[in-house]
Motif scaffolding. Structure first.
Motif, PDB file in Angstrom:
ATOM      1  N   PHE A 231      37.963  50.384  44.134  1.00 49.73           N
ATOM      2  CA  PHE A 231      37.743  48.950  44.283  1.00 49.73           C
ATOM      3  C   PHE A 231      37.464  48.337  42.901  1.00 49.73           C
ATOM      4  CE2 PHE A 231      37.260  50.263  48.604  1.00 49.73           C
ATOM      5  CZ  PHE A 231      37.661  49.160  49.357  1.00 49.73           C
ATOM      6  N   GLY A 232      38.022  47.164  42.668  1.00 54.22           N
ATOM      7  CA  GLY A 232      37.775  46.454  41.413  1.00 54.22           C
ATOM      8  C   GLY A 232      38.983  46.307  40.524  1.00 54.22           C
ATOM      9  N   TYR A 345      39.214  46.277  53.163  1.00 57.75           N
ATOM     10  CA  TYR A 345      40.380  45.887  52.369  1.00 57.75           C
ATOM     11  C   TYR A 345      41.519  45.652  53.349  1.00 57.75           C
ATOM     12  CZ  TYR A 345      44.117  46.312  48.835  1.00 57.75           C
ATOM     13  OH  TYR A 345      45.203  46.092  48.019  1.00 57.75           O
ATOM     14  N   ASP A 346      42.040  44.445  53.385  1.00 58.98           N
ATOM     15  CA  ASP A 346      43.084  44.068  54.347  1.00 58.98           C
ATOM     16  C   ASP A 346      42.678  44.352  55.789  1.00 58.98           C
ATOM     17  OD1 ASP A 346      44.628  43.206  52.282  1.00 58.98           O
ATOM     18  OD2 ASP A 346      46.036  44.875  52.317  1.00 58.98           O
ATOM     19  N   ARG A 351      36.348  54.048  52.156  1.00 60.53           N
ATOM     20  CA  ARG A 351      35.225  54.463  51.317  1.00 60.53           C
ATOM     21  C   ARG A 351      35.653  54.319  49.860  1.00 60.53           C
ATOM     22  NH1 ARG A 351      30.838  55.734  53.838  1.00 60.53           N
ATOM     23  NH2 ARG A 351      30.823  56.852  55.813  1.00 60.53           N
ATOM     24  N   PRO A 352      34.746  53.785  49.013  1.00 58.68           N
ATOM     25  CA  PRO A 352      35.119  53.575  47.611  1.00 58.68           C
ATOM     26  C   PRO A 352      35.119  54.873  46.816  1.00 58.68           C
ATOM     27  CG  PRO A 352      33.017  52.468  48.147  1.00 58.68           C
ATOM     28  CD  PRO A 352      33.442  53.227  49.357  1.00 58.68           C
ATOM     29  N   THR A 424      48.545  43.427  44.134  1.00 58.30           N
ATOM     30  CA  THR A 424      48.022  42.762  42.940  1.00 58.30           C
ATOM     31  C   THR A 424      46.906  41.775  43.248  1.00 58.30           C
ATOM     32  OG1 THR A 424      50.183  42.985  41.915  1.00 58.30           O
ATOM     33  CG2 THR A 424      48.666  41.408  40.928  1.00 58.30           C
ATOM     34  N   PHE A 425      47.073  40.994  44.322  1.00 60.06           N
ATOM     35  CA  PHE A 425      46.098  39.961  44.651  1.00 60.06           C
ATOM     36  C   PHE A 425      45.402  40.293  45.968  1.00 60.06           C
ATOM     37  CE2 PHE A 425      49.438  37.703  42.206  1.00 60.06           C
ATOM     38  CZ  PHE A 425      48.657  37.344  41.114  1.00 60.06           C
ATOM     39  N   LEU A 426      44.108  40.141  45.983  1.00 59.09           N
ATOM     40  CA  LEU A 426      43.335  40.465  47.181  1.00 59.09           C
ATOM     41  C   LEU A 426      43.748  39.619  48.374  1.00 59.09           C
ATOM     42  CD1 LEU A 426      39.828  40.770  45.481  1.00 59.09           C
ATOM     43  CD2 LEU A 426      41.153  42.648  46.487  1.00 59.09           C
TER      44      LEU A 426
END
Length: 610
Positions: A231-232, A345-346, A351-352, A424-426
């Motif tokens: 993430f990030g 995410y989506d 888990r990160p 690319t974009f959240l």
């Protein structure tokens, strides 16, 4: 001497297999049969798991499973109890997985192929390869489920691990360890009997297909089954990867370019946000005295702590082999994640990831320069959360030897799966109707993010911003219009940063403003206006579309409608198919997502592969 086929060389590549190391990414170059596995193992024992505990060893958890020895089958006697150490587990918030490592259920009875570990403990000879679990009341031994996660290279004449009658198999392995011939028919069960056997054990760290992902894609998972990802990246974050010195013996530059180029090929995929940075070289920080070789963020060359059993010579080469070949584990990887936190995410729970490590075995230079680079690229892909994609041409396919040599490169499927997991974009998921068009305008330098990590696809497009978008799409990202010296419009002074772009549209005859000596730069653009802007910018001021004789849409009649010829023209050019229901919605405001489609199709901007 005739050179062996490439897939043979890759046998080593997957090394991670015939010999040691728990790891799904560890590729197994298998021995020819279970008897040979017994021959090259230090000891073979049937044992019952009494329980497991995990503790941190350096940066990562290790799991120690205590066994009660039921029968010493071959090799060194292990006493009444023994402890098997495996990498991975969860300690507090730190989780670590080496895919392919078995999880031993308390009370389960297992046939183990072992080598000495640290501090009097034992370790698995070839991860879960060959490990068999006893089925209660059947007298059968069957492979543990984690064995399905291993990368087992195809080799001529190799027997797949089957299901066996325990009473017949154990004495046969004892004899094979001493050099006796192996005959699978003496202990392997027939197909109908195999089908009757079941295994309810849940596999740990298995690959998952994330809901909504392309069918070809697979992702690695935490021990509790959640997919993992970094993430990030979307907001400018990165993760770094080092390689250790000295470099890999037998590789011309020690493996520097393999890590450097492998990281670059994932990062340079311009339809994803992946940001894996090559950090350079440094001496390994592994603490071999404590048996801790996995260092997060490092590709460790030459297996300095001897975590991977040495590559061995396998006997009885099959057709096409020029001599006995080595088998074993060329490399293994593990990944760390936050075991107490999940992130969305989506709409899916992940888990990160917090780190990963790769250990390359000494002797793996037998892959050759090109395949060594592909192997490293493959393992770096695992560190980004990719499992084995279901495409034999993928660099992340379970076996690297089935497609032409490519070195540090990835395939269409690899890029597709990267775009899904790291778009690319959240706010523009891979499933968004205009995803590839948004990627196109971003890659072409035509439209920038609206905020860190976001594109704002539903945001409206103003007449001021549209001027800049049109000219960049027409003339390229490096285009800079002449400075504004005398403003044309009362509402666009030269001090306005968009003034040079608007003035250039005027100079090119694309616009004369909105009336009354104004341009109305903050007004939203509607679909009627957009049709004119697109065609005039592309064709120039002298262009006049053909007269409209057939209504292009129910809500855009030819009669008395000055925009109808322009709308009909963008339909003819394949720029739009309307807004649905036979309509064009001419007065609707154009949003940024729609604008990306208009610009990409009108100006022929390159689109990412699907």
């Amino acid at each position: 001497m005739r050179q062996a086929p490439r897939w043979i060389a890759l046998t080593l590549l997957a090394a991670g297999l015939c010999t040691a190391a728990p790891s799904l990414a560890a590729t197994i170059a298998p021995p020819y049969n279970l008897g040979e596995l017994a021959r090259i193992s230090h000891t073979v024992v049937l044992a019952e798991a009494l329980g497991s505990r995990s503790e941190l060893q350096g940066q990562i958890p290790y799991t120690f499973t205590r066994f009660k020895a039921l029968r010493s089958v071959a090799g060194e006697a292990v006493g009444t109890t023994l402890v098997v150490e495996t990498k991975g587990g969860e300690v507090g918030e730190v989780g670590y997985v080496v895919p392919g490592t078995p999880v031993f259920a308390k009370g389960g009875r297992y046939l183990l192929f072992l080598d000495p570990g640290t501090g009097g403990n034992w370790r698995l000879k070839m991860s879960s390869y060959g490990i068999l679990r006893e089925e209660p009341a059947t007298g059968l031994l069957r492979p543990v489920p984690e064995a399905a996660q291993l990368e087992v290279l195809p080799r001529p004449g190799v027997e797949a691990i089957g299901v066996y009658r325990e009473a017949d198999l154990l004495p046969q392995l004892a004899a094979a360890h001493g050099g006796a011939p192996w005959h699978r028919q003496a202990s392997e069960v027939a197909a109908p009997e195999k089908a009757m056997a079941g295994d309810a054990v849940v596999s740990s760290g298995a690959a998952v297909q994330v809901p909504g992902s392309p069918a070809v894609c697979r992702y690695v998972a935490s021990t509790d089954g959640f997919p993992v990802r970094w993430f990030g990246f979307e907001t400018g974050g990165s993760t770094s990867i080092w390689h250790t010195t000295p470099g890999q013996v037998g590789i011309s530059d020690g493996g520097v370019s393999a890590v450097q180029q492998g990281a670059a090929v994932w990062t340079n995929h311009n339809a994803s946000a992946i940001n894996l940075l090559y950090a350079g070289s440094k001496a390994s920080t592994a603490n071999c005295s404590d048996g801790i070789a996995d260092v997060l963020g490092e590709v460790t060359f030459n297996d300095p702590c001897n975590q991977l059993p040495a590559l061995a010579t396998c006997t009885n080469p099959g057709p096409g082999w020029t001599s006995a070949t080595c088998c074993g584990s060329v490399a293994e990887y593990g990944f760390a994640y936050n075991a107490t936190t999940t992130q969305t995410y989506d709409g899916q729970t992940w888990r990160p990831l917090t780190g990963f490590s790769v250990i390359v075995n000494d002797g793996s230079q037998c892959l050759g320069e090109v395949d060594f680079k592909e192997m490293v690229t493959h393992f770096l892909g695992h560190g980004l959360g990719f499992d084995h994609h279901q495409d034999s041409d993928a660099t992340m396919f379970v076996s690297l030897g089935v497609h032409p040599p490519r070195g540090a490169a990835i395939s269409v499927s690899d890029r597709t799966c990267a775009s899904f997991a790291y778009h690319t974009f959240l706010d523009v998921p891979y499933s968004y109707f205009a995803w590839k068009f948004v990627e196109s305008v971003k890659n072409a330098g035509v439209m920038a993010p609206c905020s860190p990590g976001n594109f704002c696809p539903n945001g409206s497009v103003t007449r001021g911003s549209m001027a800049k978008f049109l000219l960049l799409a027409k003339d390229g990202a490096s285009y800079v219009p002449p400075a504004c010296t005398t403003p044309t419009f009362a509402d666009v002074p030269c001090s306005d940063p968009l003034a040079p772009w608007i003035e250039e549209l005027v100079r090119r005859g694309v616009t004369a403003g909105c009336g009354g000596g104004n341009y109305c730069p903050n007004n939203d653009v509607n679909r009627n206006q957009m049709a004119v802007f697109l065609i005039k910018t592309f064709e120039g001021p002298a262009y006049v579309p053909a007269a409209c004789t057939t209504d292009p849409f129910a809500d855009v009649p030819c009669s008395g409608n000055p925009f109808a010829p322009w709308v009909r023209e963008i339909v003819a050019r394949g720029i739009t198919a309307g807004c649905g229901g036979g309509n064009y919605c001419p007065e609707n405001v154009v949003n940024r997502g729609q604008m990306s489609v208009f610009l990409t199709t009108n100006f022929g901007l390159p689109q990412p592969q699907p």
